[in-house]
Write a protein that holds these residues in place. Structure first.
Motif, PDB file in Angstrom:
ATOM      1  N   LYS A  55       0.830  -1.211   0.000  1.00 13.08           N
ATOM      2  CA  LYS A  55       0.000   0.000   0.000  1.00 13.08           C
ATOM      3  C   LYS A  55       0.861   1.257   0.000  1.00 13.08           C
ATOM      4  O   LYS A  55       0.618   2.198  -0.752  1.00 13.08           O
ATOM      5  CB  LYS A  55      -0.919  -0.005   1.227  1.00 13.08           C
ATOM      6  CG  LYS A  55      -2.002  -1.064   1.192  1.00 13.08           C
ATOM      7  CD  LYS A  55      -2.818  -1.056   2.477  1.00 13.08           C
ATOM      8  CE  LYS A  55      -3.864  -2.163   2.486  1.00 13.08           C
ATOM      9  NZ  LYS A  55      -4.608  -2.224   3.768  1.00 13.08           N
ATOM     10  N   GLU A  56       1.864   1.263   0.865  1.00 11.56           N
ATOM     11  CA  GLU A  56       2.723   2.448   0.990  1.00 11.56           C
ATOM     12  C   GLU A  56       3.470   2.743  -0.305  1.00 11.56           C
ATOM     13  O   GLU A  56       3.614   3.904  -0.704  1.00 11.56           O
ATOM     14  CB  GLU A  56       3.731   2.229   2.126  1.00 11.56           C
ATOM     15  CG  GLU A  56       4.667   3.400   2.342  1.00 11.56           C
ATOM     16  CD  GLU A  56       5.690   3.132   3.426  1.00 11.56           C
ATOM     17  OE1 GLU A  56       6.701   3.862   3.469  1.00 11.56           O
ATOM     18  OE2 GLU A  56       5.488   2.191   4.234  1.00 11.56           O
ATOM     19  N   LYS A  57       3.951   1.691  -0.972  1.00  6.69           N
ATOM     20  CA  LYS A  57       4.736   1.861  -2.202  1.00  6.69           C
ATOM     21  C   LYS A  57       3.874   1.767  -3.467  1.00  6.69           C
ATOM     22  O   LYS A  57       4.402   1.820  -4.572  1.00  6.69           O
ATOM     23  CB  LYS A  57       5.850   0.814  -2.255  1.00  6.69           C
ATOM     24  CG  LYS A  57       6.785   0.836  -1.050  1.00  6.69           C
ATOM     25  CD  LYS A  57       7.499   2.175  -0.924  1.00  6.69           C
ATOM     26  CE  LYS A  57       8.490   2.149   0.240  1.00  6.69           C
ATOM     27  NZ  LYS A  57       9.204   3.446   0.385  1.00  6.69           N
ATOM     28  N   GLU A  58       2.557   1.625  -3.271  1.00  6.80           N
ATOM     29  CA  GLU A  58       1.600   1.553  -4.381  1.00  6.80           C
ATOM     30  C   GLU A  58       1.979   0.454  -5.378  1.00  6.80           C
ATOM     31  O   GLU A  58       2.125   0.688  -6.579  1.00  6.80           O
ATOM     32  CB  GLU A  58       1.508   2.916  -5.086  1.00  6.80           C
ATOM     33  CG  GLU A  58       1.031   4.021  -4.156  1.00  6.80           C
ATOM     34  CD  GLU A  58       0.909   5.377  -4.852  1.00  6.80           C
ATOM     35  OE1 GLU A  58       1.431   5.519  -5.971  1.00  6.80           O
ATOM     36  OE2 GLU A  58       0.283   6.271  -4.271  1.00  6.80           O
ATOM     37  N   CYS A  59       2.106  -0.758  -4.851  1.00  4.90           N
ATOM     38  CA  CYS A  59       2.504  -1.898  -5.675  1.00  4.90           C
ATOM     39  C   CYS A  59       1.276  -2.638  -6.217  1.00  4.90           C
ATOM     40  O   CYS A  59       1.112  -3.851  -6.012  1.00  4.90           O
ATOM     41  CB  CYS A  59       3.379  -2.850  -4.863  1.00  4.90           C
ATOM     42  SG  CYS A  59       4.886  -2.104  -4.216  1.00  4.90           S
ATOM     43  N   PHE A  60       0.413  -1.917  -6.906  1.00  2.78           N
ATOM     44  CA  PHE A  60      -0.792  -2.511  -7.466  1.00  2.78           C
ATOM     45  C   PHE A  60      -0.932  -2.131  -8.943  1.00  2.78           C
ATOM     46  O   PHE A  60      -0.562  -1.034  -9.350  1.00  2.78           O
ATOM     47  CB  PHE A  60      -2.030  -2.045  -6.708  1.00  2.78           C
ATOM     48  CG  PHE A  60      -2.003  -2.370  -5.238  1.00  2.78           C
ATOM     49  CD1 PHE A  60      -2.029  -3.697  -4.811  1.00  2.78           C
ATOM     50  CD2 PHE A  60      -1.949  -1.366  -4.280  1.00  2.78           C
ATOM     51  CE1 PHE A  60      -2.000  -4.006  -3.464  1.00  2.78           C
ATOM     52  CE2 PHE A  60      -1.915  -1.667  -2.934  1.00  2.78           C
ATOM     53  CZ  PHE A  60      -1.935  -2.993  -2.517  1.00  2.78           C
ATOM     54  N   GLU A  61      -1.483  -3.074  -9.705  1.00  8.48           N
ATOM     55  CA  GLU A  61      -1.701  -2.833 -11.128  1.00  8.48           C
ATOM     56  C   GLU A  61      -3.158  -2.511 -11.432  1.00  8.48           C
ATOM     57  O   GLU A  61      -3.500  -2.162 -12.554  1.00  8.48           O
ATOM     58  CB  GLU A  61      -1.286  -4.070 -11.923  1.00  8.48           C
ATOM     59  CG  GLU A  61       0.195  -4.412 -11.792  1.00  8.48           C
ATOM     60  CD  GLU A  61       0.565  -5.673 -12.541  1.00  8.48           C
ATOM     61  OE1 GLU A  61      -0.316  -6.539 -12.733  1.00  8.48           O
ATOM     62  OE2 GLU A  61       1.740  -5.801 -12.951  1.00  8.48           O
ATOM     63  N   GLY A  62      -4.000  -2.640 -10.441  1.00  6.54           N
ATOM     64  CA  GLY A  62      -5.424  -2.381 -10.643  1.00  6.54           C
ATOM     65  C   GLY A  62      -6.241  -3.055  -9.575  1.00  6.54           C
ATOM     66  O   GLY A  62      -5.723  -3.445  -8.523  1.00  6.54           O
ATOM     67  N   ARG A  63      -7.530  -3.213  -9.860  1.00  8.00           N
ATOM     68  CA  ARG A  63      -8.469  -3.777  -8.888  1.00  8.00           C
ATOM     69  C   ARG A  63      -9.320  -4.860  -9.535  1.00  8.00           C
ATOM     70  O   ARG A  63      -9.861  -4.656 -10.629  1.00  8.00           O
ATOM     71  CB  ARG A  63      -9.384  -2.667  -8.354  1.00  8.00           C
ATOM     72  CG  ARG A  63     -10.416  -3.127  -7.318  1.00  8.00           C
ATOM     73  CD  ARG A  63      -9.801  -3.285  -5.965  1.00  8.00           C
ATOM     74  NE  ARG A  63     -10.791  -3.710  -4.962  1.00  8.00           N
ATOM     75  CZ  ARG A  63     -10.481  -4.049  -3.720  1.00  8.00           C
ATOM     76  NH1 ARG A  63      -9.220  -3.995  -3.324  1.00  8.00           N
ATOM     77  NH2 ARG A  63     -11.410  -4.435  -2.859  1.00  8.00           N
ATOM     78  N   ASP A  64      -9.410  -6.016  -8.878  1.00  4.06           N
ATOM     79  CA  ASP A  64     -10.291  -7.088  -9.337  1.00  4.06           C
ATOM     80  C   ASP A  64     -11.608  -6.925  -8.589  1.00  4.06           C
ATOM     81  O   ASP A  64     -11.721  -7.293  -7.416  1.00  4.06           O
ATOM     82  CB  ASP A  64      -9.667  -8.454  -9.036  1.00  4.06           C
ATOM     83  CG  ASP A  64     -10.451  -9.595  -9.644  1.00  4.06           C
ATOM     84  OD1 ASP A  64     -11.697  -9.514  -9.641  1.00  4.06           O
ATOM     85  OD2 ASP A  64      -9.834 -10.568 -10.105  1.00  4.06           O
ATOM     86  N   VAL A  65     -12.589  -6.336  -9.268  1.00  5.34           N
ATOM     87  CA  VAL A  65     -13.872  -6.033  -8.632  1.00  5.34           C
ATOM     88  C   VAL A  65     -14.603  -7.307  -8.241  1.00  5.34           C
ATOM     89  O   VAL A  65     -15.194  -7.398  -7.160  1.00  5.34           O
ATOM     90  CB  VAL A  65     -14.752  -5.176  -9.576  1.00  5.34           C
ATOM     91  CG1 VAL A  65     -16.105  -4.904  -8.922  1.00  5.34           C
ATOM     92  CG2 VAL A  65     -14.046  -3.870  -9.914  1.00  5.34           C
TER      93      VAL A  65
END
Length: 201
Positions: A55-65
């Motif tokens: 979360k802190e380093k924003e290690c996400f490519e998107g969201r699986d709704v």
């Protein structure tokens, strides 16, 4: 000599031997984070929550709704964790373990929970019925344990439970004893001694 007593530091912290990294893993709701905090408190090691780092380093490519979860950017996360874990002395918690390099960890603790305990914990978190059932099935099928046994040397992988205060304190003490034994022996292979993790099944 000025007559004052020499300052005594915790032997776990002053040892010249590089301190190990420990991974606490398991199905969501089994008690990984609480266990990691207890162990960190007992040993002086630093607790690292992989979820918080992501979360802190924003290690996400998107969201699986559909699955109600973030899509992890594994490469970015691993780059950050490589730096954090380089000096050793970390207690890491995460719900999976197969994405980490084997060389990072000296001890893998897989936290387990009964269906009843896990159901209540996941319900209290507000998990959807589908998400709760998927995690319950994952625990029943011991997915995380099998993952750990396939990804690391079997002798460093151990199951623990953390359902009560006594469980938490006992697990923390066992890790502390294991850590002291390794420091006293000054041999890395001592980190892999399993005498402290014989479970009462």
């Amino acid at each position: 000599m000025d007559g004052t007593r020499p300052h005594r530091t915790n032997p776990l912290l002053r040892a010249s031997l590089k301190r190990p990294n420990i991974l606490i893993t398991g199905t969501p709701g089994t008690g990984k984070t609480t266990t990691a905090r207890y162990i960190a408190g007992a040993t002086g090691l630093e607790h690292v929550s992989v979820g918080d780092v992501a979360k802190e380093k924003e290690c996400f490519e998107g969201r699986d709704v559909e699955l109600d979860t973030n899509i992890l950017d594994e490469e970015k996360l691993l780059d950050h964790l490589e730096i954090i874990l380089a000096d050793g002395g970390k207690v890491v918690d995460y719900h999976s373990c197969e994405l980490f390099p084997e060389r990072w960890f000296d001890l893998i603790l897989v936290v387990r929970a009964t269906n009843a305990v896990l159901f209540d914990r996941l319900s209290a978190r507000g998990y959807s019925t589908r998400k709760r059932e998927e995690n319950l099935e994952c625990e029943i099928m011991q997915v995380v344990l099998d993952e750990a046994l396939e990804s690391y040397e079997k002798e460093i992988v151990h199951e623990i439970t953390s359902e009560t205060e006594d469980d938490l304190q006992e697990n923390a003490q066992r890790v502390k004893d294991w850590l002291i034994a390794g420091i006293e022996s000054k041999r890395r292979r001592a980190w892999k001694n399993d005498r402290y993790f014989k479970l009462r099944c």
